[in-house]
Design a protein around this motif. Sequence first.
Motif, PDB file in Angstrom:
ATOM      1  N   LYS A 127      34.111 -69.005 -10.580  1.00  0.00           N
ATOM      2  CA  LYS A 127      35.424 -68.385 -10.418  1.00  0.00           C
ATOM      3  C   LYS A 127      36.242 -68.621 -11.688  1.00  0.00           C
ATOM      4  CE  LYS A 127      35.731 -69.577  -5.474  1.00  0.00           C
ATOM      5  NZ  LYS A 127      36.494 -70.387  -4.508  1.00  0.00           N
ATOM      6  N   PRO A 128      37.116 -67.676 -12.056  1.00  0.00           N
ATOM      7  CA  PRO A 128      37.269 -66.354 -11.447  1.00  0.00           C
ATOM      8  C   PRO A 128      36.191 -65.401 -11.956  1.00  0.00           C
ATOM      9  CG  PRO A 128      38.807 -66.584 -13.256  1.00  0.00           C
ATOM     10  CD  PRO A 128      38.094 -67.908 -13.145  1.00  0.00           C
ATOM     11  N   PHE A 129      35.868 -64.393 -11.163  1.00  0.00           N
ATOM     12  CA  PHE A 129      34.893 -63.398 -11.581  1.00  0.00           C
ATOM     13  C   PHE A 129      35.373 -62.022 -11.154  1.00  0.00           C
ATOM     14  CE2 PHE A 129      33.575 -65.443  -7.623  1.00  0.00           C
ATOM     15  CZ  PHE A 129      33.486 -64.371  -6.748  1.00  0.00           C
ATOM     16  N   ASP A 130      34.773 -60.990 -11.727  1.00  0.00           N
ATOM     17  CA  ASP A 130      35.183 -59.623 -11.430  1.00  0.00           C
ATOM     18  C   ASP A 130      34.001 -58.831 -10.876  1.00  0.00           C
ATOM     19  OD1 ASP A 130      33.572 -59.207 -13.627  1.00  0.00           O
ATOM     20  OD2 ASP A 130      35.223 -58.741 -14.991  1.00  0.00           O
ATOM     21  N   LYS A 131      34.206 -57.539 -10.666  1.00  0.00           N
ATOM     22  CA  LYS A 131      33.153 -56.710 -10.076  1.00  0.00           C
ATOM     23  C   LYS A 131      31.961 -56.538 -11.009  1.00  0.00           C
ATOM     24  CE  LYS A 131      35.917 -53.321  -8.941  1.00  0.00           C
ATOM     25  NZ  LYS A 131      36.367 -52.004  -8.427  1.00  0.00           N
ATOM     26  N   VAL A 132      32.204 -56.614 -12.309  1.00  0.00           N
ATOM     27  CA  VAL A 132      31.088 -56.540 -13.250  1.00  0.00           C
ATOM     28  C   VAL A 132      30.157 -57.728 -13.035  1.00  0.00           C
ATOM     29  CG1 VAL A 132      30.435 -56.580 -15.684  1.00  0.00           C
ATOM     30  CG2 VAL A 132      32.419 -55.250 -14.959  1.00  0.00           C
ATOM     31  N   ARG A 133      30.732 -58.915 -12.861  1.00  0.00           N
ATOM     32  CA  ARG A 133      29.914 -60.113 -12.623  1.00  0.00           C
ATOM     33  C   ARG A 133      29.219 -60.025 -11.266  1.00  0.00           C
ATOM     34  NH1 ARG A 133      26.408 -62.864 -12.451  1.00  0.00           N
ATOM     35  NH2 ARG A 133      26.294 -65.143 -12.402  1.00  0.00           N
ATOM     36  N   VAL A 134      29.899 -59.481 -10.264  1.00  0.00           N
ATOM     37  CA  VAL A 134      29.284 -59.321  -8.945  1.00  0.00           C
ATOM     38  C   VAL A 134      28.095 -58.364  -9.026  1.00  0.00           C
ATOM     39  CG1 VAL A 134      29.636 -58.409  -6.616  1.00  0.00           C
ATOM     40  CG2 VAL A 134      31.355 -59.907  -7.643  1.00  0.00           C
ATOM     41  N   SER A 135      28.271 -57.255  -9.735  1.00  0.00           N
ATOM     42  CA  SER A 135      27.171 -56.311  -9.924  1.00  0.00           C
ATOM     43  C   SER A 135      25.997 -56.986 -10.622  1.00  0.00           C
ATOM     44  CB  SER A 135      27.656 -55.113 -10.746  1.00  0.00           C
ATOM     45  OG  SER A 135      26.603 -54.219 -11.030  1.00  0.00           O
ATOM     46  N   ASP A 136      26.302 -57.807 -11.624  1.00  0.00           N
ATOM     47  CA  ASP A 136      25.284 -58.551 -12.356  1.00  0.00           C
ATOM     48  C   ASP A 136      24.550 -59.515 -11.423  1.00  0.00           C
ATOM     49  OD1 ASP A 136      24.221 -58.802 -15.015  1.00  0.00           O
ATOM     50  OD2 ASP A 136      25.093 -60.799 -15.115  1.00  0.00           O
ATOM     51  N   LEU A 137      25.310 -60.189 -10.570  1.00  0.00           N
ATOM     52  CA  LEU A 137      24.722 -61.141  -9.629  1.00  0.00           C
ATOM     53  C   LEU A 137      23.796 -60.445  -8.639  1.00  0.00           C
ATOM     54  CD1 LEU A 137      24.767 -64.121  -8.538  1.00  0.00           C
ATOM     55  CD2 LEU A 137      26.537 -63.335  -6.960  1.00  0.00           C
ATOM     56  N   LEU A 138      24.197 -59.284  -8.152  1.00  0.00           N
ATOM     57  CA  LEU A 138      23.362 -58.547  -7.204  1.00  0.00           C
ATOM     58  C   LEU A 138      22.023 -58.153  -7.828  1.00  0.00           C
ATOM     59  CD1 LEU A 138      26.073 -56.312  -5.505  1.00  0.00           C
ATOM     60  CD2 LEU A 138      24.797 -58.183  -4.441  1.00  0.00           C
ATOM     61  N   LYS A 139      22.025 -57.860  -9.122  1.00  0.00           N
ATOM     62  CA  LYS A 139      20.766 -57.554  -9.814  1.00  0.00           C
ATOM     63  C   LYS A 139      19.866 -58.785  -9.862  1.00  0.00           C
ATOM     64  CE  LYS A 139      23.059 -54.123 -12.727  1.00  0.00           C
ATOM     65  NZ  LYS A 139      23.573 -53.835 -14.079  1.00  0.00           N
ATOM     66  N   ASP A 140      20.474 -59.960 -10.082  1.00  0.00           N
ATOM     67  CA  ASP A 140      19.682 -61.187 -10.102  1.00  0.00           C
ATOM     68  C   ASP A 140      19.122 -61.511  -8.722  1.00  0.00           C
ATOM     69  OD1 ASP A 140      19.679 -62.003 -12.793  1.00  0.00           O
ATOM     70  OD2 ASP A 140      21.717 -62.749 -12.625  1.00  0.00           O
ATOM     71  N   ILE A 141      19.918 -61.270  -7.690  1.00  0.00           N
ATOM     72  CA  ILE A 141      19.447 -61.506  -6.323  1.00  0.00           C
ATOM     73  C   ILE A 141      18.247 -60.620  -6.024  1.00  0.00           C
ATOM     74  CG2 ILE A 141      20.041 -61.191  -3.882  1.00  0.00           C
ATOM     75  CD1 ILE A 141      22.915 -62.068  -4.636  1.00  0.00           C
ATOM     76  N   GLU A 142      18.344 -59.354  -6.387  1.00  0.00           N
ATOM     77  CA  GLU A 142      17.229 -58.441  -6.150  1.00  0.00           C
ATOM     78  C   GLU A 142      16.006 -58.830  -6.976  1.00  0.00           C
ATOM     79  OE1 GLU A 142      17.071 -53.850  -5.277  1.00  0.00           O
ATOM     80  OE2 GLU A 142      17.376 -54.163  -7.415  1.00  0.00           O
ATOM     81  N   SER A 143      16.225 -59.286  -8.208  1.00  0.00           N
ATOM     82  CA  SER A 143      15.111 -59.711  -9.045  1.00  0.00           C
ATOM     83  C   SER A 143      14.377 -60.892  -8.422  1.00  0.00           C
ATOM     84  CB  SER A 143      15.610 -60.087 -10.446  1.00  0.00           C
ATOM     85  OG  SER A 143      14.555 -60.541 -11.261  1.00  0.00           O
ATOM     86  N   ILE A 144      15.126 -61.842  -7.852  1.00  0.00           N
ATOM     87  CA  ILE A 144      14.503 -62.990  -7.185  1.00  0.00           C
ATOM     88  C   ILE A 144      13.681 -62.525  -5.989  1.00  0.00           C
ATOM     89  CG2 ILE A 144      14.997 -65.061  -5.812  1.00  0.00           C
ATOM     90  CD1 ILE A 144      17.380 -65.556  -7.675  1.00  0.00           C
ATOM     91  N   GLN A 145      14.208 -61.563  -5.250  1.00  0.00           N
ATOM     92  CA  GLN A 145      13.485 -61.053  -4.082  1.00  0.00           C
ATOM     93  C   GLN A 145      12.188 -60.356  -4.479  1.00  0.00           C
ATOM     94  OE1 GLN A 145      16.657 -58.603  -2.664  1.00  0.00           O
ATOM     95  NE2 GLN A 145      17.490 -60.167  -1.302  1.00  0.00           N
ATOM     96  N   ILE A 146      12.195 -59.671  -5.621  1.00  0.00           N
ATOM     97  CA  ILE A 146      11.030 -58.890  -6.040  1.00  0.00           C
ATOM     98  C   ILE A 146      10.035 -59.725  -6.837  1.00  0.00           C
ATOM     99  CG2 ILE A 146      10.277 -56.941  -7.474  1.00  0.00           C
ATOM    100  CD1 ILE A 146      12.949 -55.591  -6.800  1.00  0.00           C
ATOM    101  N   THR A 147      10.544 -60.519  -7.782  1.00  0.00           N
ATOM    102  CA  THR A 147       9.662 -61.235  -8.714  1.00  0.00           C
ATOM    103  C   THR A 147       9.582 -62.735  -8.451  1.00  0.00           C
ATOM    104  OG1 THR A 147      11.385 -61.724 -10.358  1.00  0.00           O
ATOM    105  CG2 THR A 147      10.324 -59.554 -10.477  1.00  0.00           C
ATOM    106  N   GLY A 148      10.484 -63.249  -7.608  1.00  0.00           N
ATOM    107  CA  GLY A 148      10.504 -64.681  -7.357  1.00  0.00           C
ATOM    108  C   GLY A 148      11.376 -65.461  -8.315  1.00  0.00           C
ATOM    109  N   ARG A 149      12.035 -64.776  -9.246  1.00  0.00           N
ATOM    110  CA  ARG A 149      12.922 -65.451 -10.186  1.00  0.00           C
ATOM    111  C   ARG A 149      13.981 -64.467 -10.675  1.00  0.00           C
ATOM    112  NH1 ARG A 149      11.572 -66.915 -15.946  1.00  0.00           N
ATOM    113  NH2 ARG A 149      13.728 -66.215 -16.058  1.00  0.00           N
TER     114      ARG A 149
END
Length: 272
Positions: A127-149
Amino acid sequence: MCSEEVLSDQPAGRGSETVATRQSILVLEDSQTQGNLISKMFVECGADVQLVSTAREFSMSPDLFDQKFSAAIIDVHFGEVSGLKLIEPVSRRWPAIVNVMMTANSTDDYAVLAEARNLGAHLVLKKPFDKVRVSDLLKDIESIQITGRPRQHVVVIDDSKTSCRIATEVLRSYGYRVSGFQTGEDAIRQLNFDHVDAVLTDLNMPGMPGEELICLVRDVWENIGIIAMSADASNKTRFKEADAFLPKPFGAEELIHTVGGVLAKDVEVLDC
């Protein structure tokens, strides 16, 4: 609409594609006001959100445990309960969940976040963070789900704000996750609790010089790739502890080629 990174037609880092899966996010934030703002940003970035504001609500709500969540955003200080104590029950209830520790970015939190990583937290959200950082985080979450990291993470260190910003923007445009710092001390704190794949550092900086930072990184995090930057071309032959040397000024193509080359090979442990 949620702000998103501009991505290259030739992605270099993991997760360079935009988020394709709609994520279901559990937010554990004791401040109702902050929780609502955080939830709003995630919703605007295309996620479904369930906000929980008290430890009692988390432990006593049967409907909550019947839901399926892909990621949990856990505040380090969740009211009177440490967020660290929530990692285990969250992971036990939702075994495939991605745990994200959320912090107010106080220096007091670094040791806590390092412990969170050891307990199974995958990512950190400051914190603090904005929607750009949230969008970035969602990409990392999906990457972990797909590739494990998560996507490959590059730390850029340069006391020049302009140079740091340009290098950061170029690397992000190629799909890398990037953290930029203007001092070696701040960068070391990042490495203490967050996963890092490569460090790109200027050699001539006030405070902790690049040479000292490289030796420290090599001693403590031996598998991190290291790229040294300098406007003095003589450093290429004089200073060999780094995995690669990038002379200033450099272009986007040279930067991407150098970072990609370091990340593609095994890092040799060198003596400092």
